[in-house]
Write an enzyme that holds these catalytic residues in place. Structure first.
Site, PDB file in Angstrom:
ATOM      1  N   CYS A  50      54.973 -45.319  40.709  1.00 41.49           N
ATOM      2  CA  CYS A  50      56.051 -46.322  40.791  1.00 41.49           C
ATOM      3  C   CYS A  50      55.519 -47.774  40.654  1.00 41.49           C
ATOM      4  O   CYS A  50      54.496 -48.130  41.182  1.00 41.49           O
ATOM      5  CB  CYS A  50      56.864 -46.282  42.033  1.00 41.49           C
ATOM      6  SG  CYS A  50      56.857 -47.202  43.183  1.00 41.49           S
ATOM      7  N   GLU A  98      62.125 -48.914  36.625  1.00 43.69           N
ATOM      8  CA  GLU A  98      61.614 -47.607  36.232  1.00 43.69           C
ATOM      9  C   GLU A  98      62.430 -46.457  36.666  1.00 43.69           C
ATOM     10  O   GLU A  98      62.841 -46.441  37.797  1.00 43.69           O
ATOM     11  CB  GLU A  98      60.266 -47.484  36.800  1.00 43.69           C
ATOM     12  CG  GLU A  98      59.355 -48.661  36.025  1.00 43.69           C
ATOM     13  CD  GLU A  98      57.808 -48.733  36.535  1.00 43.69           C
ATOM     14  OE1 GLU A  98      57.328 -49.260  35.898  1.00 43.69           O
ATOM     15  OE2 GLU A  98      57.704 -47.472  37.296  1.00 43.69           O
TER      16      GLU A  98
HETATM   17  S1  SF4 Z   1      56.210 -47.678  47.864  1.00 42.53           S
HETATM   18 FE1  SF4 Z   1      56.903 -49.410  49.354  1.00 42.53          FE
HETATM   19  S2  SF4 Z   1      56.669 -51.348  48.165  1.00 42.53           S
HETATM   20 FE2  SF4 Z   1      56.707 -49.635  46.630  1.00 42.53          FE
HETATM   21  S3  SF4 Z   1      58.844 -49.650  46.099  1.00 42.53           S
HETATM   22 FE3  SF4 Z   1      58.594 -47.839  47.477  1.00 42.53          FE
HETATM   23  S4  SF4 Z   1      58.998 -49.179  49.492  1.00 42.53           S
HETATM   24 FE4  SF4 Z   1      58.608 -50.581  48.024  1.00 42.53          FE
END
Ligand code: SF4
Length: 350
Positions: A337, A96
């Site tokens: 995300c 993404e």
């Molecule tokens: S929030 Fe944590 S688990 Fe999610 S992509 Fe970022 S580093 Fe990885």
């Protein structure tokens, strides 16, 4: 355009190798410079666009090489103008990328890995695990894709999408340099921000880089037990050691790191949590970004109410800590995300 995967991506060639190709194909040496400009400054993604090269030469190149640029699988456009993309690389993995235009500016948020193995409890990407790390070119390609889609120059990039950049450190640094280079996208180092969960050895390595890239740390709690629960992937890098490493970072670079703090109802917006964050930050060079967690359907984690976010901001400011409340852009388009990919996976499965 048909994809020719068996051919090498021309952009993986070093300048020396490019010069060799030019001479082997019987072209004068200056063509190598032209080729370099098309590939890395103008960032074209086909040989047809290289209009100052002879047609026969372009055809020869196309017989030997291809562009491993990503394909846009999904694009969502938010009411606020931000755009979220699911981009797929030739081997089938998808990541993404988000473009956030505002007046005269275009910020892009890129992924550094397909998936992630940090396992953050509040993150859809973390649940799915790591597929593979991206190459520097694949990171740059995300920036180029957004720039071409919006027809604008990118003014800043945050490495804050899927993946832990410091678990893919060398390629991340290469990508930063490609974006920063005057023979690349020429984006100022201070406008390139890398966000880490707090992998301490690479915070040190980052401090040693000569460029003034910006560091952001996902903090999310200044109480060890809460942070272990939210971010199990960095359990071994304790808050005490993290604090120390950040002090060394600021002493060495003189730069102000940003701490990201996504506020989650009942988890990190309590009185002890607020006090602990104030203690962690007070008297240090830092800037805290407070953000309401995105409301993800079916997630046990809910965003804190705005009044709590404002209360934490007031408390931090009273302790002399610079703080900004950031809006979650594109909240109408699966902006957190991992959500878009998750949605796509669900669509595939159903
Ligand atoms: S929030 Fe944590 S688990 Fe999610 S992509 Fe970022 S580093 Fe990885």
């Amino acid at each position: 355009m048909e994809r020719t995967h068996h051919l090498p991506d021309i952009r993986t060639l070093s300048p020396k190798e490019l010069s060799q190709v030019v001479s082997e194909l019987g072209q004068p040496a200056f063509r190598a410079k032209q080729l370099n400009e098309w590939l890395f400054e103008k960032n074209v993604c086909s040989f047809e666009e290289m209009t100052n090269l002879p047609k026969a030469f372009r055809e020869q190149l196309a017989e030997h090489f291809f562009f491993a640029v990503p394909t846009e699988v999904v694009k969502q456009v938010s009411k606020d103008g931000s755009r979220k993309y699911l981009l797929q690389f030739p081997d089938g993995v998808a990541v993404e990328t988000v473009g956030m235009p505002s007046r005269n500016r275009l910020a892009v948020c890129i992924s550094t890995q397909a998936g992630c193995n940090m396992g953050c409890a509040f993150c859809a990407t973390g649940l799915a695990g790591l597929t593979r790390s991206l190459t520097a070119q694949e990171m740059v390609d995300q920036v180029v894709h957004v720039s071409r889609d919006l027809g604008e120059r990118v003014t800043s990039v945050v490495f804050m999408g899927q993946g832990e950049p410091f678990a893919n450190f060398n390629e991340t640094v290469r990508a930063l340099r490609m974006l920063n280079s005057e023979h690349g996208l020429n984006i100022g180092a201070r406008h390139l921000t890398v966000s880490t969960c707090g992998i301490i050895p690479n915070i040190r390595a980052f401090a040693d880089l000569p460029e003034q890239f910006t560091l952001a740390v996902s903090l999310h709690s200044a109480i060890q037990s809460t942070r272990n629960q939210l971010m199990p992937g960095v359990k071994k890098y304790t808050l005490v050691r993290l604090h120390e490493a950040l002090q060394l970072y600021t002493e060495k670079t003189g730069r102000r790191p940003t701490y990201e703090f996504a506020m989650i109802e009942g988890i990190n917006d309590t009185n002890p949590e607020m006090n602990a964050l104030c203690d962690f930050c007070e008297g240090t060079l830092c800037h805290v970004n407070l953000i309401q967690l995105n409301d993800i359907p079916d997630s046990p984690f809910k965003p804190s109410p705005m009044k709590k976010v404002e209360e934490l901001q007031r408390r931090l400011q009273m302790r002399g800590v610079e703080t900004t409340i950031r809006n979650s852009r594109g909240s109408d388009i699966d902006a957190a995300c991992g959500q878009l990919k998750q949605r796509k996976i669900n669509v595939h499965l159903s």
